[in-house]
Write a protein that holds these residues in place. Structure first.
Motif: not given
Length: 128
Positions: A5-28
């Motif tokens: 479960v901890d590994m799954g949370v870590s993987v999902l957290s990293q994926a969420e961060r990548r999406v946030e960075i991509a969204a920030q780059n796109l919006s700016n």
């Protein structure tokens, strides 16, 4: 089971961060002087074993030169590579990469909020 479960949370957290960075780059993407952010995993993938060790960061700023656009304003400036413009607002200095300036009534180069561009020696930039 807890480790899985901890590994799954870590993987999902990293994926969420990548999406946030991509969204920030796109919006700016049309924001003047915006420097895109790069996910840490992309930095690791782009380096070879000969490179110096990277600091532990989740994202970094990409300071490669962007496309220069002719604005028609002789006071618009661009910075090559890393660095910032120093702009004075009353008694404080702020740093920005936004290079859209104009001349005020006293001939000083100012940004759209009234901050005065500072030269390397700490004096006001004046248009002659």
């Amino acid at each position: 089971m807890g480790n899985l479960v901890d590994m799954g949370v870590s993987v999902l957290s990293q994926a969420e961060r990548r999406v946030e960075i991509a969204a920030q780059n796109l919006s700016n993407s049309t924001t003047p002087a915006y420097k895109r952010r790069v996910a840490f995993s992309a930095l690791v993938e782009s380096t070879d074993n000969q490179s110096t060790p990277l600091q532990r960061v989740s994202a970094a700023i990409d300071f490669r030169n962007g496309k220069l656009v002719e604005t028609g304003n002789p006071y618009d400036l661009a910075l090559p590579g890393a660095g910032y413009f120093a702009v004075r607002y009353d008694d404080r200095i702020s740093y920005t990469r936004r290079g859209q300036f104009s001349a005020d009534a006293d001939g000083r180069l100012v940004d759209d909020r009234g901050g005065v561009l500072q030269l390397a020696n700490g004096t006001d930039a004046i248009v002659e």
